[in-house]
Design an enzyme around this catalytic site. Structure first.
Site, PDB file in Angstrom:
ATOM      1  N   ASP A 462       5.350  -0.011  -1.041  1.00 16.27           N
ATOM      2  CA  ASP A 462       4.007  -0.707  -2.799  1.00 16.27           C
ATOM      3  C   ASP A 462       3.366  -1.631  -2.284  1.00 16.27           C
ATOM      4  O   ASP A 462       2.320  -1.423  -2.918  1.00 16.27           O
ATOM      5  CB  ASP A 462       5.249  -0.707  -3.729  1.00 16.27           C
ATOM      6  CG  ASP A 462       6.616  -0.084  -4.359  1.00 16.27           C
ATOM      7  OD1 ASP A 462       6.371   0.873  -3.675  1.00 16.27           O
ATOM      8  OD2 ASP A 462       7.385  -0.740  -5.022  1.00 16.27           O
ATOM      9  N   GLU A 531       4.486   9.130  -4.385  1.00 18.92           N
ATOM     10  CA  GLU A 531       5.596   9.214  -5.006  1.00 18.92           C
ATOM     11  C   GLU A 531       5.142   9.343  -6.685  1.00 18.92           C
ATOM     12  O   GLU A 531       4.426   8.643  -6.994  1.00 18.92           O
ATOM     13  CB  GLU A 531       6.949   8.379  -5.171  1.00 18.92           C
ATOM     14  CG  GLU A 531       6.047   6.513  -5.341  1.00 18.92           C
ATOM     15  CD  GLU A 531       6.912   5.583  -4.768  1.00 18.92           C
ATOM     16  OE1 GLU A 531       7.601   5.546  -3.634  1.00 18.92           O
ATOM     17  OE2 GLU A 531       7.276   5.022  -5.681  1.00 18.92           O
TER      18      GLU A 531
END
Length: 866
Positions: A462, A531
């Site tokens: 992330d 994702e």
């Protein structure tokens, strides 16, 4: 069982256990220490490390196991907990406090004491998280220095080994808050033991006075012609003697031997690099290139390498490798993509996770990699360097599945890591952590870099790494590997390397099928979405029945939500159920809920993949979140925990056929998409539409051709004024069907509130309407099966004939035993299909010979309206 290994001077041969009749010689110099381990909690053990690793200690009451095994895996295999621990809410009953202290792993083995000139190392490829290691009563190292889940440790034990029985004892301790360890983020419950234990192989390696390590093969392909390649072979030689050593490296590739003289200084360690300038045979003419799934054959080569001196082989190694070149590029919109052997590849894959107790086997790994290939995906993303061995990586090499490998966001968020993190860099910021994770990276790169399937290192998920850590990665790769480094799966920007070129903007929960075509700001079909997915992917009915006890199956209750994901936004089925109710009205039974759920996952999975194909080259990659589940779950999976494919699997398979016809939910267009290796040539598209009452309202043929890696709009359909079934067939010039695709379309599409989008979801103001399917007229379908059995594989040929006047909707086939248990793994050519009136469809179900006894199985077919 006692294992005996004889180390003969400078021959490095080991034998299998002495109680076997055949004792084949292994010349690899590696002695696995896999079996005959005993495990027990330190709280139940009175012995010290010294006594546990010495003669005379009795392991009464200890658990027997093999390694790798975590503490929970040991308890499960010894039936301390029931086999169905992960079903219902039984996992809550496990006492987590028993893992607060250490756990001992102990084994013994017999070996001949190394002779003069021999060197033996003891290796641990993965310890979680800290460990103290004892051998023959001596402490090799304590938990103060042996820590870090991705560190690989080795010890020179030449002087400690003794003739006869040797005793090895390892006390393992779990991670503490703040330690960068294994983790499952919000994908499933935290394992009670947090995966503490010996989680990767333990083994001995033997060499002479010179050891050879870190052997590596790199390849460079002539990207203009693909008819030649240049190899670079490197290895590190370590001279353990106090004398000069004059010798030679000898190797062989494809029956082409080579040799290179080497003079080592006393006690010198030197990296030897051989190129085609020095070794002519490293210039490969007409190489067999390694290609990913649907682009070609994943060809593999083998290098045999050894170092010889004094007319003796001092050490030897065998390396499998592939010849291929990986490049990155940036499209006109600034999104990063990847090329394989000069060809842009639209990355399409799913996110992998290991079993919650790290119990994956070579057989389960192979089934899952075969599933990926069967769905016509080409990539697996590993958020976390998963795998208790190299088996998964070997399988991806063999089946042509690309691997994205790197760190998990487990270390980037305070709630998972257990200590403060920054918005930009996550939690790995202190000098100590930067040093440790840098060593992690080095150890994992050296371990895995010979695998051609691995095409990118991911330095972050992330967030991006702190500059000091990223600089360490860059410097190490400059000298040790040629793969690209991706700073983040998200959209971060590094001061050192610039933007990641990726995006991670969701969605992770339900969105309608038109979302992927309409969205231009978040997760829609542009760029590389690392994702994303439509949230819940419902397992088949039999799997849900196994997960949820009968008393809790209807209505949906808290036990269902327990098997959702343990986070604030994914710990329930509310968004999914709202979409289901919005489409059909409220379900009245468990069976109805599961049946409708299969349709919803089928309807929403397919356009996600298809939209990224239609929008090439604006799209460069897509990773479905996720591929599989670590435990029985309702979220994020293309097949369930029991490795049973459901509707989402076959929806993805249909969407990813190399050549396919696709319906665009945005413009009502029919597109020809091509992600095969070659241009398509002229093809014919047959387009038919039926109303829900099965009246034919559309029937047209078009022709066109499409270049590899692109899409072509063939036509635009009239606006959908009523719900309908859409059937698409793609035929070659001989009339043979190349691909089929099917849709059930609503005249009213989902109306998304894009302005209210969050990182995980875009709300829907009103839903598509499929209530007409509730009263679909019955169809008449007959089933004919033919059993075919070959030497290695068998199959069922299943012919479904719709003899009535109504579309037979959503036919699902399963191969079961006589009790109704689904047999796996089997591979259906297609599934969850619809059949127009008066037509037949032939499906095949293939499997390994020996899996199925014709007398003990049956083909079960269930349809929406038959």
């Amino acid at each position: 069982m006692i294992r005996t290994f004889f180390l003969f001077p400078l021959l490095f041969v080991s034998f299998f256990p002495v109680n076997l009749i055949a004792q084949p010689q292994l010349k690899t110099g590696t002695i696995p220490l896999q079996n005959n381990w005993k495990v027990q909690s330190s709280a139940k053990t009175t012995g010290s490390g010294e006594s546990l690793s010495s003669t005379g200690f009795t392991e009464s009451g200890w658990y027997t196991t093999s390694v790798p095994s975590t503490a929970m895996a040991v308890l499960m295999s010894n039936q301390v907990y029931p086999a169905d621990l992960l079903y219902g809410d039984k996992l809550k009953q496990v006492d987590r406090s028993q893992f607060n202290g250490g756990w001992w792993y102990k084994t013994s083995f017999q070996i001949q004491k190394p002779s003069a000139g021999q060197t033996v190392f003891l290796h641990f490829d993965g310890l979680n998280y800290r460990a103290s290691i004892w051998l023959n009563g001596k402490l090799l190292a304590s938990k103060d220095s042996i820590f870090g889940v991705y560190r690989r440790f080795e010890f020179d034990v030449t002087s400690i080994l003794q003739s006869g029985e040797n005793y090895l004892a390892v006390e393992v301790f779990k991670q503490k808050p703040g330690d960068p360890a294994l983790g499952f983020v919000d994908w499933n419950p935290i394992p009670p033991d947090q995966n503490m234990g010996i989680w990767r192989p333990v083994y001995l390696t033997a060499s002479g006075k010179v050891r050879m390590t870190k052997t590596h093969v790199q390849s460079e392909v002539n990207l203009k012609t693909l008819d030649e390649a240049w190899l670079t072979v490197s290895t590190t030689l370590q001279n353990f003697s106090s004398e000069f050593v004059s010798g030679k490296l000898t190797g062989i590739i494809e029956n082409q031997p080579f040799s290179f003289p080497v003079l080592l200084l006393p006690n010198e360690t030197r990296k030897i690099i051989l190129t085609s300038d020095q070794i002519k045979s490293l210039h490969i003419q007409n190489p067999r290139l390694w290609w990913c799934n649907d682009l070609g054959t994943p060809e593999l080569y083998e290098l045999g390498l050894q170092f010889e001196s004094d007319s003796q082989v001092q050490d030897a190694d065998t390396i499998k490798f592939g010849i291929r070149t990986i490049e990155t590029y940036v499209n006109e919109d600034g999104h990063k993509g990847f090329k394989l052997n000069g060809k842009p590849v639209l990355i399409r894959g799913g996110g992998w996770v290991d079993d919650i107790f790290l119990r994956d086997t070579p057989e389960s790994n192979e089934t899952q990699v075969q599933y990926v290939k069967d769905m016509h995906l080409n990539t697996i993303r590993l958020e976390g360097v998963w795998g208790t061995s190299e088996n998964l990586y070997d399988l991806c090499d063999r089946y042509g599945i690309l691997l994205m490998v790197g760190w998990s966001c487990q270390w980037e968020w305070e709630s998972y890591l257990g200590k403060a993190s920054t918005d930009e860099f996550g939690g790995i910021t202190s000098p100590e952590d930067v040093k440790l994770v840098s060593r992690y990276f080095e150890d994992q790169v050296i371990w895995l870099r010979n695998h051609p399937s691995l095409f990118v290192w991911m330095a972050g998920s992330d967030k991006i790494p702190v500059p000091e850590l990223e600089q360490n990665y860059i410097r190490f790769l400059e000298k040790n590997d040629d793969r690209p480094l991706l700073i983040s799966a998200g959209g971060g920007v590094s001061k050192l390397s610039g933007p990641s070129g990726m995006k991670m903007r969701g969605p992770y929960n339900f969105v309608g099928p038109n979302y992927w075509y309409l969205d231009t700001e978040h997760g829609g079909a542009f760029g590389f979405n690392t994702e994303t997915g439509p949230g819940v992917q419902m397992p088949v009915r039999q799997s849900v029945q196994k997960m949820i006890p009968e008393a809790n199956r209807w209505p949906v209750d808290s036990l269902w939500t327990y098997h959702c994901n343990p986070s604030e936004v994914f710990n329930n089925l509310s968004l999914f159920t709202s979409a289901l109710n919005g489409r059909f009205g409220e379900s009245q039974s468990f069976d109805e809920f599961v049946k409708r759920s299969q349709f919803l996952t089928w309807e929403t999975m397919k356009p996600m993949f298809e939209s990224f194909r239609v929008n090439q080259p604006k799209t460069t990659g897509l990773i479905q979140w996720m591929l599989n589940s670590a435990w029985p779950s309702f979220y994020w999976q293309l097949y369930d925990y029991d490795l049973i494919p459901a509707a989402a699997y076959y929806s993805a398979k249909q969407a990813n056929q190399p050549l396919q016809l696709v319906y665009n939910y945005k413009d009502n267009g029919i597109y020809l998409v091509n992600n095969s290796a070659q241009n398509s040539g002229k093809l014919t598209a047959v387009i038919r539409g039926f109303e829900l009452n099965s009246k034919l309202i559309l029937n047209k043929e078009l022709s066109g051709s499409c270049e590899s890696g692109s899409s072509l709009k063939l036509t635009i359909l009239d606006s959908i004024s009523r719900n309908e079934f859409l059937f698409l067939e793609l035929k070659d010039k001989t009339g043979k069907i190349v691909a089929e695709n099917q849709y059930c379309l609503s005249a009213k599409q989902d109306d998304h509130d894009f302005g209210a989008s969050s990182w995980y979801h875009t709300p829907i103001k009103s839903y598509a309407d499929f209530t007409g399917l509730n009263s679909l007229l019955p169809a008449t379908v007959s089933v004919k099966t033919q059993f075919l059995l070959g030497k290695e594989t068998g199959s069922y040929k299943v012919t479904l004939t719709n003899s009535g006047k109504t579309v037979a909707f959503f036919a699902a086939c399963q191969l079961t035993d006589l009790s109704g248990n689904i047999i796996k793994p089997v591979f259906w050519s297609d599934n969850y299909i619809s059949i127009p009136p008066g037509e037949s469809r032939i499906l095949t179900c293939s499997f390994k010979s020996g899996l199925v006894d014709q007398k003990e199985v049956k083909v079960v077919v269930e349809g929406w309206n038959f």
